[in-house]
Design a protein around this motif. Structure first.
Motif, PDB file in Angstrom:
ATOM      1  N   TYR A 160     -11.433  -7.051   8.089  1.00 35.69           N
ATOM      2  CA  TYR A 160     -10.634  -6.121   7.297  1.00 35.69           C
ATOM      3  C   TYR A 160     -10.689  -6.446   5.802  1.00 35.69           C
ATOM      4  O   TYR A 160     -10.787  -7.599   5.422  1.00 35.69           O
ATOM      5  N   GLY A 161     -10.601  -5.394   4.987  1.00 35.02           N
ATOM      6  CA  GLY A 161     -10.481  -5.557   3.540  1.00 35.02           C
ATOM      7  C   GLY A 161     -11.787  -5.679   2.793  1.00 35.02           C
ATOM      8  O   GLY A 161     -11.786  -5.942   1.595  1.00 35.02           O
ATOM      9  N   LYS A 205     -14.244  -3.247   2.463  1.00 37.32           N
ATOM     10  CA  LYS A 205     -14.837  -2.020   1.917  1.00 37.32           C
ATOM     11  C   LYS A 205     -13.839  -1.110   1.221  1.00 37.32           C
ATOM     12  O   LYS A 205     -14.180  -0.008   0.828  1.00 37.32           O
ATOM     13  N   ASP A 206     -12.609  -1.578   1.051  1.00 36.26           N
ATOM     14  CA  ASP A 206     -11.561  -0.722   0.513  1.00 36.26           C
ATOM     15  C   ASP A 206     -11.646  -0.514  -0.997  1.00 36.26           C
ATOM     16  O   ASP A 206     -11.212   0.511  -1.500  1.00 36.26           O
ATOM     17  N   ARG A 266      -7.528  -7.494  -4.662  1.00 35.89           N
ATOM     18  CA  ARG A 266      -6.721  -6.264  -4.583  1.00 35.89           C
ATOM     19  C   ARG A 266      -5.327  -6.511  -5.156  1.00 35.89           C
ATOM     20  O   ARG A 266      -4.712  -7.539  -4.921  1.00 35.89           O
ATOM     21  N   TYR A 306       0.840  -1.198   0.000  1.00 33.77           N
ATOM     22  CA  TYR A 306       0.000   0.000   0.000  1.00 33.77           C
ATOM     23  C   TYR A 306       0.874   1.247   0.000  1.00 33.77           C
ATOM     24  O   TYR A 306       2.051   1.215   0.373  1.00 33.77           O
ATOM     25  N   GLY A 328     -10.904   1.413   9.071  1.00 28.03           N
ATOM     26  CA  GLY A 328     -10.322   0.423   8.173  1.00 28.03           C
ATOM     27  C   GLY A 328     -10.977  -0.939   8.249  1.00 28.03           C
ATOM     28  O   GLY A 328     -10.476  -1.892   7.660  1.00 28.03           O
ATOM     29  N   GLY A 363     -12.131  -8.250  -1.901  1.00 26.00           N
ATOM     30  CA  GLY A 363     -10.951  -7.755  -1.187  1.00 26.00           C
ATOM     31  C   GLY A 363      -9.696  -8.517  -1.550  1.00 26.00           C
ATOM     32  O   GLY A 363      -8.611  -7.946  -1.667  1.00 26.00           O
TER      33      GLY A 363
END
Length: 141
Positions: free
Chosen positions: A87-88, A90-91, A135, A60, A110, A132
């Motif tokens: 985690y991961g 909604k990014d 990515r 990142y 986050g 996610g």
């Protein structure tokens, strides 16, 4: 000067971490999440810092400071005492668009917080994890 990343992969066994989660409901939900994340991602779980079970990695670049780069799990979770942190989800734009269909949750900066797995649609969760996990590394990194 770039900041030193604090949360990194460790050699702690994620299954032992999950097995020690309290209360019992957190342990049971953590075991269920481990199975779901492993099936969807095809990755083995890795402990990140003392409390995050992560799957996959990506590089990142911090939006606020492009010199600040690091690695982070593509997706993951933590069976914390008060609730599950996931985690991961909604990014990426596709995940953010699908998130409202997840069920009962709240959002942190986050992560997504869930009190119990019965409150969410596990098929939507699987879709969010797959998104996610797709990515890619930040091209600026």
């Amino acid at each position: 000067m770039a900041a030193t990343q604090k949360t990194l992969p460790t050699n702690v066994d994620p299954h032992e971490f999950i097995a020690a989660a309290t209360p019992e409901k957190r342990r049971v939900d953590g075991e269920a999440l481990e199975k779901i994340f492993s099936e969807v991602t095809g990755e083995k779980p890795v402990m990140w810092g003392p409390s995050i079970v992560g799957y996959g990695t990506y590089t990142y670049v911090s939006p606020s400071n492009p010199k600040n780069t690091g690695i982070w799990p593509k997706t993951g979770f933590s069976p914390r005492k008060a609730q599950l942190s996931i985690y991961g989800l909604k990014d990426l734009p596709e995940g953010a668009a699908l998130l409202p269909q997840l069920g009962k949750y709240t959002e942190g900066s986050g992560c997504v917080y869930v009190r119990k797995l019965e409150d969410i649609d596990l098929e939507v969760l699987r879709e969010l994890i797959a998104i996610g996990n797709s990515r890619q590394d930040d091209p600026r990194g």
